[in-house]
Design a protein around this motif. Structure first.
Motif, mmCIF file in Angstrom:
data_model
loop_
_atom_site.group_PDB
_atom_site.id
_atom_site.type_symbol
_atom_site.label_atom_id
_atom_site.label_comp_id
_atom_site.label_asym_id
_atom_site.label_seq_id
_atom_site.Cartn_x
_atom_site.Cartn_y
_atom_site.Cartn_z
ATOM 1 N N LEU A 66 -5.323 25.134 -41.816
ATOM 2 C CA LEU A 66 -4.495 23.941 -41.698
ATOM 3 C C LEU A 66 -4.935 23.156 -40.465
ATOM 4 C CD1 LEU A 66 -0.958 25.480 -42.382
ATOM 5 C CD2 LEU A 66 -2.498 24.379 -44.028
ATOM 6 N N THR A 67 -4.913 21.828 -40.585
ATOM 7 C CA THR A 67 -5.255 20.968 -39.458
ATOM 8 C C THR A 67 -4.170 19.908 -39.297
ATOM 9 O OG1 THR A 67 -6.511 19.383 -40.803
ATOM 10 C CG2 THR A 67 -7.713 21.263 -39.904
ATOM 11 N N THR A 68 -3.902 19.551 -38.088
ATOM 12 C CA THR A 68 -2.972 18.474 -37.794
ATOM 13 C C THR A 68 -3.297 17.920 -36.423
ATOM 14 O OG1 THR A 68 -0.624 17.847 -37.659
ATOM 15 C CG2 THR A 68 -1.248 19.982 -36.738
ATOM 16 N N GLY A 69 -2.813 16.704 -36.181
ATOM 17 C CA GLY A 69 -3.068 16.110 -34.884
ATOM 18 C C GLY A 69 -2.358 14.760 -34.746
ATOM 19 N N TYR A 70 -2.344 14.310 -33.536
ATOM 20 C CA TYR A 70 -1.756 13.004 -33.240
ATOM 21 C C TYR A 70 -2.738 12.279 -32.331
ATOM 22 C CZ TYR A 70 1.641 9.384 -32.140
ATOM 23 O OH TYR A 70 2.286 8.176 -32.013
ATOM 24 N N GLY A 71 -3.078 10.990 -32.744
ATOM 25 C CA GLY A 71 -4.093 10.288 -31.984
ATOM 26 C C GLY A 71 -3.695 8.868 -31.627
ATOM 27 N N LEU A 72 -4.334 8.358 -30.587
ATOM 28 C CA LEU A 72 -4.150 6.984 -30.132
ATOM 29 C C LEU A 72 -5.512 6.373 -29.886
ATOM 30 C CD1 LEU A 72 -2.540 4.555 -28.961
ATOM 31 C CD2 LEU A 72 -2.592 5.773 -26.742
ATOM 32 N N ASN A 73 -5.768 5.205 -30.538
ATOM 33 C CA ASN A 73 -7.015 4.479 -30.356
ATOM 34 C C ASN A 73 -6.696 3.047 -29.913
ATOM 35 O OD1 ASN A 73 -8.961 6.483 -31.346
ATOM 36 N ND2 ASN A 73 -7.894 6.226 -33.289
ATOM 37 N N ARG A 74 -7.339 2.588 -28.864
ATOM 38 C CA ARG A 74 -7.133 1.232 -28.367
ATOM 39 C C ARG A 74 -8.477 0.649 -27.978
ATOM 40 N NH1 ARG A 74 -3.741 0.484 -23.030
ATOM 41 N NH2 ARG A 74 -5.753 1.179 -22.181
ATOM 42 N N ASN A 75 -8.719 -0.596 -28.493
ATOM 43 C CA ASN A 75 -9.988 -1.268 -28.236
ATOM 44 C C ASN A 75 -9.690 -2.654 -27.670
ATOM 45 O OD1 ASN A 75 -12.577 -2.174 -28.138
ATOM 46 N ND2 ASN A 75 -12.865 -2.295 -30.355
ATOM 47 N N ILE A 76 -10.134 -2.950 -26.485
ATOM 48 C CA ILE A 76 -9.949 -4.246 -25.828
ATOM 49 C C ILE A 76 -11.309 -4.924 -25.751
ATOM 50 C CG2 ILE A 76 -9.193 -5.431 -23.746
ATOM 51 C CD1 ILE A 76 -7.362 -3.091 -23.158
ATOM 52 N N ASN A 77 -11.427 -6.092 -26.430
ATOM 53 C CA ASN A 77 -12.699 -6.815 -26.492
ATOM 54 C C ASN A 77 -12.505 -8.174 -25.827
ATOM 55 O OD1 ASN A 77 -15.145 -7.906 -27.045
ATOM 56 N ND2 ASN A 77 -14.969 -7.781 -29.286
ATOM 57 N N ASN A 78 -13.193 -8.418 -24.732
ATOM 58 C CA ASN A 78 -13.068 -9.677 -23.998
ATOM 59 C C ASN A 78 -14.016 -10.757 -24.499
ATOM 60 O OD1 ASN A 78 -11.063 -8.702 -22.271
ATOM 61 N ND2 ASN A 78 -12.608 -7.735 -20.941
ATOM 62 N N ALA A 79 -14.700 -10.510 -25.605
ATOM 63 C CA ALA A 79 -15.640 -11.508 -26.152
ATOM 64 C C ALA A 79 -15.358 -11.741 -27.624
ATOM 65 C CB ALA A 79 -17.069 -11.055 -25.934
ATOM 66 N N ALA A 80 -14.103 -11.857 -27.981
ATOM 67 C CA ALA A 80 -13.727 -12.124 -29.373
ATOM 68 C C ALA A 80 -13.542 -13.633 -29.566
ATOM 69 C CB ALA A 80 -12.444 -11.384 -29.710
ATOM 70 N N PHE A 81 -13.944 -14.121 -30.714
ATOM 71 C CA PHE A 81 -13.819 -15.549 -31.036
ATOM 72 C C PHE A 81 -12.720 -15.747 -32.070
ATOM 73 C CE2 PHE A 81 -18.060 -15.524 -29.265
ATOM 74 C CZ PHE A 81 -18.113 -16.723 -28.566
ATOM 75 N N ALA A 82 -11.841 -16.689 -31.775
ATOM 76 C CA ALA A 82 -10.826 -17.153 -32.739
ATOM 77 C C ALA A 82 -11.206 -18.584 -33.097
ATOM 78 C CB ALA A 82 -9.433 -17.089 -32.157
ATOM 79 N N GLY A 83 -11.923 -18.723 -34.199
ATOM 80 C CA GLY A 83 -12.510 -20.033 -34.501
ATOM 81 C C GLY A 83 -13.637 -20.293 -33.535
ATOM 82 N N THR A 84 -13.486 -21.373 -32.786
ATOM 83 C CA THR A 84 -14.510 -21.672 -31.775
ATOM 84 C C THR A 84 -14.078 -21.302 -30.369
ATOM 85 O OG1 THR A 84 -13.649 -23.914 -31.541
ATOM 86 C CG2 THR A 84 -15.416 -23.557 -33.174
ATOM 87 N N GLN A 85 -12.883 -20.709 -30.275
ATOM 88 C CA GLN A 85 -12.351 -20.378 -28.958
ATOM 89 C C GLN A 85 -12.672 -18.915 -28.612
ATOM 90 O OE1 GLN A 85 -10.834 -22.598 -26.923
ATOM 91 N NE2 GLN A 85 -11.266 -24.157 -28.502
ATOM 92 N N LEU A 86 -13.158 -18.729 -27.416
ATOM 93 C CA LEU A 86 -13.413 -17.378 -26.891
ATOM 94 C C LEU A 86 -12.123 -16.816 -26.339
ATOM 95 C CD1 LEU A 86 -15.535 -15.194 -26.228
ATOM 96 C CD2 LEU A 86 -15.812 -16.305 -23.988
ATOM 97 N N THR A 87 -11.772 -15.636 -26.800
ATOM 98 C CA THR A 87 -10.504 -15.031 -26.388
ATOM 99 C C THR A 87 -10.668 -13.525 -26.263
ATOM 100 O OG1 THR A 87 -8.141 -14.835 -26.934
ATOM 101 C CG2 THR A 87 -9.688 -14.725 -28.776
ATOM 102 N N THR A 88 -9.581 -12.876 -25.961
ATOM 103 C CA THR A 88 -9.552 -11.406 -25.828
ATOM 104 C C THR A 88 -8.718 -10.831 -26.969
ATOM 105 O OG1 THR A 88 -9.758 -11.491 -23.423
ATOM 106 C CG2 THR A 88 -8.885 -9.471 -24.379
ATOM 107 N N SER A 89 -9.262 -9.794 -27.623
ATOM 108 C CA SER A 89 -8.533 -9.142 -28.716
ATOM 109 C C SER A 89 -8.248 -7.685 -28.345
ATOM 110 C CB SER A 89 -9.343 -9.195 -30.014
ATOM 111 O OG SER A 89 -10.519 -8.405 -29.897
#
Length: 459
Positions: free
Chosen positions: A301-324
């Motif tokens: 049997l396997t089980t677990g609890y996980g947390l993943n977080r990714n912060i990208n300071n070079a994400a584009f929303a349309g033509t705008q550079l933003t942080t995701s």
């Protein structure tokens, strides 16, 4: 349970009895032997207690026993789940060039991002062909086998200490024999000098008496060296300073009621080397069963609890550079099953080797049994022979002492030559030493029988 030895020990050994019958009365002469035995008294029981506490061989065996005992756990056998916590943090710095169709490229230099990944994962094997239960039983038997090794080491150490202790007793007894010979030699000098003073004996008889006296003193000095060597050997077994002086408090007392049948039965039931060989056959059987269990499917049997977080300071929303920022967390669980299908015939090879090991362990058990029987038979034959010789020497020493007493009186009356008196004196000294030697050898044979039958150390 026999062990631990620190808490439960008693000894089936000799108890203090007079070492020799009373020596012929004569004027004591100061000798250097009186300077040798100046230390405190040491009993056999005390020597064994010190040896069991300080002997390095026993201490090492006890540490191995502790390791084997520590290994006997459900977790080591694979019966308990394993839980691991993991965390990963990554930082990135990249140059980004992104272009969509014929549009102008979007360029970012030195764009940063970071990721965080944490989780707690648990795995639990619930079926492995019963291998985990076989492994636990094997660990228990291995620990029991190591306890037998410790016990055998203690038995052998006690036997060595016993022999070394009684060697000291024997060498000290020989010093007493030389001192008795010196007292007789002094009486001979006094009588010869008195007779020479009145003109009955020649001066050469006085000189001959002094030469014989000095020869006995030389023998005493050599015997003192032998006693010192015996004490050093015993101190070494006891794990203490070789220069430590002592006087043995116990004498050599030989038990005369050991029977071959009792010894043989005790060997089969109690001998630690034989018990260890029997345990080794069981361990070999467990190892073969473990290989067979590895052929069956394994379910976990396997089980677990996980947390993943990714912060990208070079994400584009349309033509705008933003942080995701992307975050996921949650519980996962499942069942893992594996079935061995083909492994290059390695399991066949391992099982064949395990069967060979099982046969080897049985052969070693038979060899150990045969060797112990041979040692017991040889020791018992020596024991019986030494008892017969001991009885003969005990009878002979009485005759030798009586002969010296008569010879000394006849010499005092002028009815015996100095040579005949010297011969009677040497005969007594030889008889005293032979008695000590044969008594020691009989005790050695008895100690060997008790060691083989596990009668030196008990709970």
């Amino acid at each position: 349970m026999i062990f631990p030895l620190r808490r439960s020990l008693f000894l089936l050994l000799a108890f203090p009895l007079p070492l020799l019958a009373q020596q012929p009365a004569s004027r004591p002469q100061p000798t250097s032997a009186q300077v040798v035995n100046t230390g405190p008294t040491l009993t056999l029981a005390e020597a064994i207690r010190i040896g069991l506490e300080n002997n390095y061989g026993i201490q090492l065996a006890r540490q191995e026993e502790r390791i084997a005992s520590n290994n006997v756990t459900r977790g080591n056998a694979g019966q308990l789940p394993t839980v691991n916590g993991n965390a990963t943090r990554n930082f990135n710095r990249n140059n980004l060039n992104q272009q969509f169709g014929d549009n102008d490229p979007r360029i970012v230099n030195g764009a940063t991002s970071n990721q965080l990944n944490t989780n707690v994962a648990a795995t639990w094997t619930i079926f492995d062909g019963l291998g985990m239960f076989i492994a636990y039983d094997r660990l228990q038997r291995v620990a029991q086998g190591q306890r037998q090794v410790t016990r055998a080491t203690a038995e052998e150490t006690v036997a060595d200490i016993t022999d070394a202790y009684f060697t000291v007793v024997r060498e000290a007894g020989k010093i007493q024999s030389f001192e008795a010979a010196l007292r007789i030699g002094q009486q001979r000098i006094d009588l010869t000098q008195a007779r020479a003073d009145v003109g009955v004996s020649a001066k050469v008889e006085v000189l001959t008496a002094r030469v014989d006296y000095n020869a006995d003193r030389a023998g005493l000095i050599q015997q003192q060296e032998a006693l010192k060597t015996a004490k050093v050997n015993l101190n070494n077994l006891l794990g203490r300073s070789p220069a430590l002086d002592f006087q043995p408090a116990d004498s050599i007392v030989v038990s005369r009621d050991l029977s071959r049948e009792t010894v043989a039965q005790a060997i089969r039931q109690n001998n630690p080397r034989l018990q260890q060989a029997k345990i080794n056959t069981e361990v070999a059987t467990y190892e073969r069963r473990l290989v067979r269990a590895s052929r069956l499917p394994q379910v976990g049997l396997t089980t677990g609890y996980g947390l993943n977080r990714n912060i990208n300071n070079a994400a584009f929303a349309g033509t705008q550079l933003t942080t995701s920022t992307n975050t996921t967390h949650g519980l996962n669980y499942g069942v893992v099953a594996s079935v061995p299908i083909f492994d290059g015939f390695n399991r066949n090879r391992l099982e064949q080797n395990a069967r060979i090991g099982e046969v080897q362990s049985k052969l070693q058990l038979e060899q150990t049994q045969l060797q112990l029987d041979a040692e017991a038979e040889q020791a018992y034959a020596q024991y019986q022979t030494r008892l017969q010789l001991l009885q003969l020497e005990e009878d002979n020493i009485l005759l030798a002492r009586q002969n010296v007493a008569i010879a000394l009186e006849r010499y005092r009356l002028g009815l015996l030559t100095p040579l005949a008196l010297r011969e009677a004196q040497r005969s007594q000294l030889d008889a005293e030493n032979r008695l000590l030697d044969i008594r020691f050898q009989a005790k050695q044979a008895e100690t060997t029988l008790r060691r083989l039958s596990s009668g030196l150390v008990r709970e």
